[in-house]
Motif scaffolding. Structure first.
Motif, PDB file in Angstrom:
ATOM      1  N   ASP A   1      12.457  44.459  -0.829  1.00 12.02           N
ATOM      2  CA  ASP A   1      13.791  44.664  -1.390  1.00 12.02           C
ATOM      3  C   ASP A   1      14.745  45.293  -0.381  1.00 12.02           C
ATOM      4  O   ASP A   1      15.927  44.954  -0.343  1.00 12.02           O
ATOM      5  CB  ASP A   1      13.716  45.514  -2.662  1.00 12.02           C
ATOM      6  N   CYS A   2      14.250  46.211   0.413  1.00 12.17           N
ATOM      7  CA  CYS A   2      15.102  46.805   1.451  1.00 12.17           C
ATOM      8  C   CYS A   2      15.574  45.743   2.433  1.00 12.17           C
ATOM      9  O   CYS A   2      16.754  45.680   2.774  1.00 12.17           O
ATOM     10  CB  CYS A   2      14.346  47.893   2.221  1.00 12.17           C
ATOM     11  N   ILE A   3      14.658  44.921   2.873  1.00 11.97           N
ATOM     12  CA  ILE A   3      15.004  43.881   3.842  1.00 11.97           C
ATOM     13  C   ILE A   3      16.020  42.912   3.226  1.00 11.97           C
ATOM     14  O   ILE A   3      17.007  42.542   3.848  1.00 11.97           O
ATOM     15  CB  ILE A   3      13.738  43.121   4.288  1.00 11.97           C
ATOM     16  N   LEU A   4      15.783  42.553   1.980  1.00 10.50           N
ATOM     17  CA  LEU A   4      16.667  41.598   1.301  1.00 10.50           C
ATOM     18  C   LEU A   4      18.066  42.164   1.106  1.00 10.50           C
ATOM     19  O   LEU A   4      19.063  41.483   1.323  1.00 10.50           O
ATOM     20  CB  LEU A   4      16.071  41.216  -0.056  1.00 10.50           C
ATOM     21  N   LEU A   5      18.117  43.421   0.710  1.00 11.91           N
ATOM     22  CA  LEU A   5      19.417  44.042   0.425  1.00 11.91           C
ATOM     23  C   LEU A   5      20.195  44.350   1.704  1.00 11.91           C
ATOM     24  O   LEU A   5      21.393  44.108   1.780  1.00 11.91           O
ATOM     25  CB  LEU A   5      19.195  45.328  -0.376  1.00 11.91           C
ATOM     26  N   PHE A   6      19.511  44.869   2.693  1.00 10.69           N
ATOM     27  CA  PHE A   6      20.203  45.362   3.879  1.00 10.69           C
ATOM     28  C   PHE A   6      20.375  44.329   4.987  1.00 10.69           C
ATOM     29  O   PHE A   6      21.061  44.587   5.966  1.00 10.69           O
ATOM     30  CB  PHE A   6      19.467  46.593   4.438  1.00 10.69           C
ATOM     31  N   SER A   7      19.720  43.194   4.864  1.00 13.65           N
ATOM     32  CA  SER A   7      19.915  42.219   5.944  1.00 13.65           C
ATOM     33  C   SER A   7      19.974  40.766   5.510  1.00 13.65           C
ATOM     34  O   SER A   7      20.320  39.909   6.304  1.00 13.65           O
ATOM     35  CB  SER A   7      18.823  42.383   7.010  1.00 13.65           C
ATOM     36  N   LEU A   8      19.621  40.472   4.261  1.00 13.47           N
ATOM     37  CA  LEU A   8      19.570  39.060   3.868  1.00 13.47           C
ATOM     38  C   LEU A   8      20.495  38.721   2.692  1.00 13.47           C
ATOM     39  O   LEU A   8      20.295  37.710   2.005  1.00 13.47           O
ATOM     40  CB  LEU A   8      18.122  38.655   3.558  1.00 13.47           C
ATOM     41  N   ASP A   9      21.484  39.548   2.471  1.00  8.72           N
ATOM     42  CA  ASP A   9      22.539  39.250   1.494  1.00  8.72           C
ATOM     43  C   ASP A   9      22.082  39.108   0.055  1.00  8.72           C
ATOM     44  O   ASP A   9      22.730  38.422  -0.738  1.00  8.72           O
ATOM     45  CB  ASP A   9      23.288  37.961   1.888  1.00  8.72           C
ATOM     46  N   LYS A  10      20.961  39.745  -0.291  1.00  8.36           N
ATOM     47  CA  LYS A  10      20.533  39.691  -1.698  1.00  8.36           C
ATOM     48  C   LYS A  10      20.937  40.997  -2.388  1.00  8.36           C
ATOM     49  O   LYS A  10      20.177  41.965  -2.414  1.00  8.36           O
ATOM     50  CB  LYS A  10      19.019  39.495  -1.810  1.00  8.36           C
ATOM     51  N   LEU A  11      22.128  40.997  -2.944  1.00 14.40           N
ATOM     52  CA  LEU A  11      22.661  42.243  -3.499  1.00 14.40           C
ATOM     53  C   LEU A  11      22.033  42.632  -4.829  1.00 14.40           C
ATOM     54  O   LEU A  11      22.248  43.726  -5.331  1.00 14.40           O
ATOM     55  CB  LEU A  11      24.178  42.151  -3.637  1.00 14.40           C
ATOM     56  N   GLU A  12      21.253  41.752  -5.388  1.00 22.37           N
ATOM     57  CA  GLU A  12      20.545  42.117  -6.628  1.00 22.37           C
ATOM     58  C   GLU A  12      19.191  42.747  -6.313  1.00 22.37           C
ATOM     59  O   GLU A  12      18.453  43.132  -7.223  1.00 22.37           O
ATOM     60  CB  GLU A  12      20.383  40.908  -7.554  1.00 22.37           C
ATOM     61  N   ALA A  13      18.837  42.847  -5.034  1.00 17.04           N
ATOM     62  CA  ALA A  13      17.603  43.541  -4.660  1.00 17.04           C
ATOM     63  C   ALA A  13      17.816  45.040  -4.849  1.00 17.04           C
ATOM     64  O   ALA A  13      18.811  45.584  -4.391  1.00 17.04           O
ATOM     65  CB  ALA A  13      17.250  43.243  -3.206  1.00 17.04           C
ATOM     66  N   VAL A  14      16.901  45.670  -5.544  1.00 12.53           N
ATOM     67  CA  VAL A  14      17.006  47.107  -5.807  1.00 12.53           C
ATOM     68  C   VAL A  14      15.710  47.781  -5.374  1.00 12.53           C
ATOM     69  O   VAL A  14      14.733  47.769  -6.107  1.00 12.53           O
ATOM     70  CB  VAL A  14      17.239  47.383  -7.309  1.00 12.53           C
ATOM     71  N   PRO A  15      15.678  48.329  -4.172  1.00 10.71           N
ATOM     72  CA  PRO A  15      14.460  48.985  -3.706  1.00 10.71           C
ATOM     73  C   PRO A  15      14.112  50.176  -4.591  1.00 10.71           C
ATOM     74  O   PRO A  15      14.903  51.107  -4.727  1.00 10.71           O
ATOM     75  CB  PRO A  15      14.830  49.467  -2.292  1.00 10.71           C
ATOM     76  N   LEU A  16      12.944  50.129  -5.202  1.00 10.94           N
ATOM     77  CA  LEU A  16      12.516  51.224  -6.079  1.00 10.94           C
ATOM     78  C   LEU A  16      11.484  52.092  -5.371  1.00 10.94           C
ATOM     79  O   LEU A  16      10.312  51.756  -5.309  1.00 10.94           O
ATOM     80  CB  LEU A  16      11.908  50.645  -7.366  1.00 10.94           C
ATOM     81  N   ASP A  17      11.958  53.190  -4.831  1.00  6.83           N
ATOM     82  CA  ASP A  17      11.061  54.112  -4.155  1.00  6.83           C
ATOM     83  C   ASP A  17      10.917  55.372  -4.983  1.00  6.83           C
ATOM     84  O   ASP A  17      11.415  55.460  -6.094  1.00  6.83           O
ATOM     85  CB  ASP A  17      11.620  54.441  -2.762  1.00  6.83           C
ATOM     86  N   ARG A  18      10.224  56.371  -4.411  1.00  9.82           N
ATOM     87  CA  ARG A  18      10.012  57.622  -5.150  1.00  9.82           C
ATOM     88  C   ARG A  18      11.322  58.231  -5.631  1.00  9.82           C
ATOM     89  O   ARG A  18      11.414  58.756  -6.713  1.00  9.82           O
ATOM     90  CB  ARG A  18       9.377  58.685  -4.269  1.00  9.82           C
ATOM     91  N   TRP A  19      12.334  58.158  -4.748  1.00  9.69           N
ATOM     92  CA  TRP A  19      13.615  58.771  -5.092  1.00  9.69           C
ATOM     93  C   TRP A  19      14.294  58.057  -6.234  1.00  9.69           C
ATOM     94  O   TRP A  19      14.780  58.681  -7.179  1.00  9.69           O
ATOM     95  CB  TRP A  19      14.528  58.808  -3.869  1.00  9.69           C
ATOM     96  N   VAL A  20      14.341  56.762  -6.133  1.00  5.13           N
ATOM     97  CA  VAL A  20      15.021  56.016  -7.181  1.00  5.13           C
ATOM     98  C   VAL A  20      14.293  56.186  -8.504  1.00  5.13           C
ATOM     99  O   VAL A  20      14.917  56.378  -9.543  1.00  5.13           O
ATOM    100  CB  VAL A  20      15.155  54.527  -6.798  1.00  5.13           C
ATOM    101  N   LEU A  21      12.981  56.177  -8.458  1.00  9.91           N
ATOM    102  CA  LEU A  21      12.230  56.394  -9.693  1.00  9.91           C
ATOM    103  C   LEU A  21      12.546  57.773 -10.277  1.00  9.91           C
ATOM    104  O   LEU A  21      12.759  57.927 -11.471  1.00  9.91           O
ATOM    105  CB  LEU A  21      10.726  56.261  -9.444  1.00  9.91           C
ATOM    106  N   ARG A  22      12.590  58.755  -9.403  1.00  9.45           N
ATOM    107  CA  ARG A  22      12.927  60.118  -9.837  1.00  9.45           C
ATOM    108  C   ARG A  22      14.323  60.133 -10.484  1.00  9.45           C
ATOM    109  O   ARG A  22      14.535  60.754 -11.518  1.00  9.45           O
ATOM    110  CB  ARG A  22      12.923  61.021  -8.601  1.00  9.45           C
ATOM    111  N   ILE A  23      15.256  59.441  -9.861  1.00  9.43           N
ATOM    112  CA  ILE A  23      16.616  59.369 -10.395  1.00  9.43           C
ATOM    113  C   ILE A  23      16.621  58.688 -11.762  1.00  9.43           C
ATOM    114  O   ILE A  23      17.249  59.160 -12.712  1.00  9.43           O
ATOM    115  CB  ILE A  23      17.536  58.583  -9.429  1.00  9.43           C
ATOM    116  N   LEU A  24      15.894  57.604 -11.857  1.00  8.44           N
ATOM    117  CA  LEU A  24      15.868  56.867 -13.115  1.00  8.44           C
ATOM    118  C   LEU A  24      15.235  57.704 -14.221  1.00  8.44           C
ATOM    119  O   LEU A  24      15.705  57.711 -15.358  1.00  8.44           O
ATOM    120  CB  LEU A  24      15.109  55.545 -12.943  1.00  8.44           C
ATOM    121  N   GLN A  25      14.176  58.425 -13.864  1.00 10.54           N
ATOM    122  CA  GLN A  25      13.530  59.289 -14.862  1.00 10.54           C
ATOM    123  C   GLN A  25      14.480  60.381 -15.320  1.00 10.54           C
ATOM    124  O   GLN A  25      14.529  60.745 -16.475  1.00 10.54           O
ATOM    125  CB  GLN A  25      12.263  59.918 -14.268  1.00 10.54           C
ATOM    126  N   LYS A  26      15.226  60.887 -14.361  1.00 13.86           N
ATOM    127  CA  LYS A  26      16.107  62.011 -14.649  1.00 13.86           C
ATOM    128  C   LYS A  26      17.319  61.614 -15.492  1.00 13.86           C
ATOM    129  O   LYS A  26      17.682  62.322 -16.422  1.00 13.86           O
ATOM    130  CB  LYS A  26      16.565  62.597 -13.306  1.00 13.86           C
TER     131      LYS A  26
END
Length: 279
Positions: free
Chosen positions: A200-225
């Motif tokens: 997802d990182c590669i897709l979002l940051f270099s391959l123009d896939k703006l619907e890619a949402v990299p879900l890492d520890r931080w994002v999960l923490r944010i979503l939980q919060k």
DNA sequence: ACCTGACCTCGTCT
DNA sequence: AAGACGAGGTCAG
């Protein structure tokens, strides 16, 4: 020119998308593949290179408006209204995030610097020494021992194999750009060392896939919060299955520019925790 | 199909 | 000052 006020260079660079940037005498020097970029306080958006790198082809205001579905996102956007997603050199982005696994930003940065120094072309700019990002061929042919010297640990074999995949043409970035999001992600996940998050990182940051949402520890923490009710989050860790379920819910909620949204939330939360960025 | 542990290394914190 | 700790995950069992 209105556009110049739309980008905050510092916030953009310090949002965990890019690693090979440093600030020297109030200028930002960065490596993007085989190019070096120098940024001053005002962006020259008429330059094709800058226009492309900062994604001025996106309707940034419209995207932010579309993302503003809830107060959490509105707040994140209003805190960092000039933070953009960059369009990086795909190979550099690919290796950067392969090397990012189970690491922190200072670590990732060091590894990439060492890789560039050892395998990239040397270039002098303003009397200073820089190293371009290594070519796929160079890393594909490098020995495991030499790659390991860059402090990659168990990621060494990932980088070697992934570089071979690009060098031999099993992974072709311009082809991936033409595929839809799912197909492109499936292709990337075939590569040893690339899971859904890195893909997802590669897709979002270099391959123009703006619907890619990299879900890492931080994002999960944010979503939980902030979004545990909205997205009915029950798990503490991300597994293969919860990753896709969550991704679908996020795109349903935020729409096709959800990747930008992830970046605003990530930046916002990280800054609240005072995490380290680039110097 | 899930779930759990191991994994290299390095910067930070005690 | 040495030693523990954990970091924007992925793979294997």
């Amino acid at each position: 020119m209105k556009d110049n006020f739309e980008t905050n260079i510092e916030d953009t660079i310090n949002s965990g998308q890019v690693f090979l940037w440093k600030k020297i005498n109030s200028k930002w020097y960065g490596i993007n593949g085989k190019k070096t970029l120098i940024l001053e306080d005002k962006l020259d958006v008429k330059s094709k290179e800058i226009h492309n790198f900062f994604r001025y082809d996106d309707d940034f205001q419209k995207i932010k408006k579309q993302l503003s579905k809830d107060n959490v996102m509105k707040k994140a956007i209003s805190n960092f209204p000039g933070m953009r997603i960059l369009r990086q050199d795909p190979f550099q982005c690919y290796i950067s995030f392969i090397v990012s696994s189970n690491s922190n930003i200072p670590n990732i940065q060091t590894r990439l610097q060492k890789l560039s120094q050892r395998f990239g072309e040397r270039k002098m700019i303003d009397g200073m020494e820089f190293f371009l990002f290594p070519k796929p061929e160079k890393l594909a042919n490098a020995s495991i021992t030499d790659i390991a010297k860059c402090g990659l640990g168990y990621r060494t074999k990932y980088v070697k194999k992934a570089s071979i995949a690009v060098d031999k043409g099993m992974i072709n970035f311009s082809s991936l750009k033409k595929l839809d999001y799912q197909e492109a992600r499936d292709s990337l996940c075939q590569v040893f060392g690339i899971g859904k998050k890195v893909a997802d990182c590669i897709l979002l940051f270099s391959l123009d896939k703006l619907e890619a949402v990299p879900l890492d520890r931080w994002v999960l923490r944010i979503l939980q919060k902030y979004y545990s009710k909205e997205f009915q989050i029950t798990t503490k860790t991300i597994t293969e299955k919860t990753y896709d379920d969550l991704h679908d819910k996020i795109v349903d909620h935020f729409g096709k520019y959800a990747g930008y949204g992830q970046q605003f939330l990530f930046k916002n939360e990280r800054d609240n925790f005072d995490k380290k960025w680039l110097g």
